[in-house]
Design a protein around this motif. Structure first.
Motif, mmCIF file in Angstrom:
data_model
loop_
_atom_site.group_PDB
_atom_site.id
_atom_site.type_symbol
_atom_site.label_atom_id
_atom_site.label_comp_id
_atom_site.label_asym_id
_atom_site.label_seq_id
_atom_site.Cartn_x
_atom_site.Cartn_y
_atom_site.Cartn_z
ATOM 1 N N SER A 1 -4.782 6.184 3.259
ATOM 2 C CA SER A 1 -5.910 5.785 4.223
ATOM 3 C C SER A 1 -7.163 5.183 3.684
ATOM 4 C CB SER A 1 -6.315 6.923 5.002
ATOM 5 O OG SER A 1 -6.810 7.954 4.557
ATOM 6 N N ASN A 2 -7.433 5.381 2.359
ATOM 7 C CA ASN A 2 -8.501 4.936 1.728
ATOM 8 C C ASN A 2 -8.512 3.386 1.051
ATOM 9 O OD1 ASN A 2 -10.465 6.852 2.639
ATOM 10 N ND2 ASN A 2 -9.726 8.248 1.118
ATOM 11 N N GLN A 3 -7.024 3.227 1.087
ATOM 12 C CA GLN A 3 -6.968 1.832 0.365
ATOM 13 C C GLN A 3 -7.599 0.737 1.217
ATOM 14 O OE1 GLN A 3 -2.622 1.259 -0.587
ATOM 15 N NE2 GLN A 3 -2.484 3.434 -1.208
ATOM 16 N N GLU A 4 -7.821 -0.284 0.415
ATOM 17 C CA GLU A 4 -8.387 -1.812 1.105
ATOM 18 C C GLU A 4 -7.424 -2.814 0.494
ATOM 19 O OE1 GLU A 4 -12.321 -2.465 0.828
ATOM 20 O OE2 GLU A 4 -12.875 -0.661 1.929
ATOM 21 N N PRO B 1 0.771 -1.341 -0.099
ATOM 22 C CA PRO B 1 -0.096 0.122 0.112
ATOM 23 C C PRO B 1 0.852 1.352 0.009
ATOM 24 C CG PRO B 1 -1.035 -1.498 1.819
ATOM 25 C CD PRO B 1 0.308 -1.975 1.122
ATOM 26 N N LEU B 2 1.953 1.189 0.647
ATOM 27 C CA LEU B 2 2.808 2.383 0.693
ATOM 28 C C LEU B 2 3.618 2.643 -0.570
ATOM 29 C CD1 LEU B 2 3.702 4.602 2.921
ATOM 30 C CD2 LEU B 2 5.674 2.857 3.359
ATOM 31 N N ALA B 3 3.920 1.589 -1.010
ATOM 32 C CA ALA B 3 4.441 1.665 -2.687
ATOM 33 C C ALA B 3 3.339 2.037 -3.812
ATOM 34 C CB ALA B 3 5.019 0.274 -3.149
ATOM 35 N N GLU B 4 2.107 1.569 -3.459
ATOM 36 C CA GLU B 4 1.088 2.171 -4.345
ATOM 37 C C GLU B 4 0.807 3.714 -3.979
ATOM 38 O OE1 GLU B 4 -3.662 1.874 -4.644
ATOM 39 O OE2 GLU B 4 -2.538 0.476 -3.517
#
Length: 161
Positions: free
Chosen positions: A71-74, A20-23
């Protein structure tokens, strides 16, 4: 003239810390470069433990320190369709790279590789460590995703119809 969209998927184990951080960081680079229409970004995990959950709060906080909102990633699990949907499937470490390659169909079009391919280096999993581990991951991801974007930009050539 048609621009071909490139699709990039970042993959770690649970899809709550590194990918998620990479994204988020890669998406930030893409936006700064004005390439949101040309490059699609997502992330996934090789395991399903955290499917539907938000990123680890420490990843969210680390990203926020650098002006990136994840914060909105799942979390989601890597799917068979991803091997045809994405041009790049980028693993955070050798173990996940091996798992991705094992899951890949015999014939696929994805470029499967490590984020830190040139160094043949893993992005370490910070989950069980202290907060400093997330800062280290951010630094590695920032540099790795910047280099990946430069590579994709060089490869993207307008196709005339």
């Amino acid at each position: 003239m048609v621009l071909l969209q490139r699709r990039v998927l970042f993959v770690c184990l649970g899809n709550i810390c590194r990918s998620p951080l990479a994204e988020g960081v890669f998406r930030h680079h893409v936006k700064q470069a004005g390439l949101e229409e040309q490059i699609y970004v997502d992330s996934a995990g090789t395991a399903s433990w955290h499917t539907g959950k938000k990123p680890d709060i420490r990843s969210i906080q680390t990203a926020q320190k650098h002006g990136v909102d994840i914060s909105n990633q799942e979390a989601r699990q890597l799917e068979d369709e991803d091997f045809e949907k994405f041009h790049y499937i980028i693993a955070m470490d050798a173990s996940n790279l091996s798992n991705i390659q094992a899951k890949a169909p015999y014939l696929h079009t994805a470029n499967i590789r490590l984020l830190l391919q040139d160094e043949q280096k893993d992005v370490p999993d910070p989950y069980y460590g202290a907060n400093e581990g997330f800062d280290e991951v951010y630094d590695l991801v920032r540099d790795g995703t910047y280099n990946l974007l430069q590579e994709i930009r060089e490869e993207m050539e307008p196709t005339e119809i």
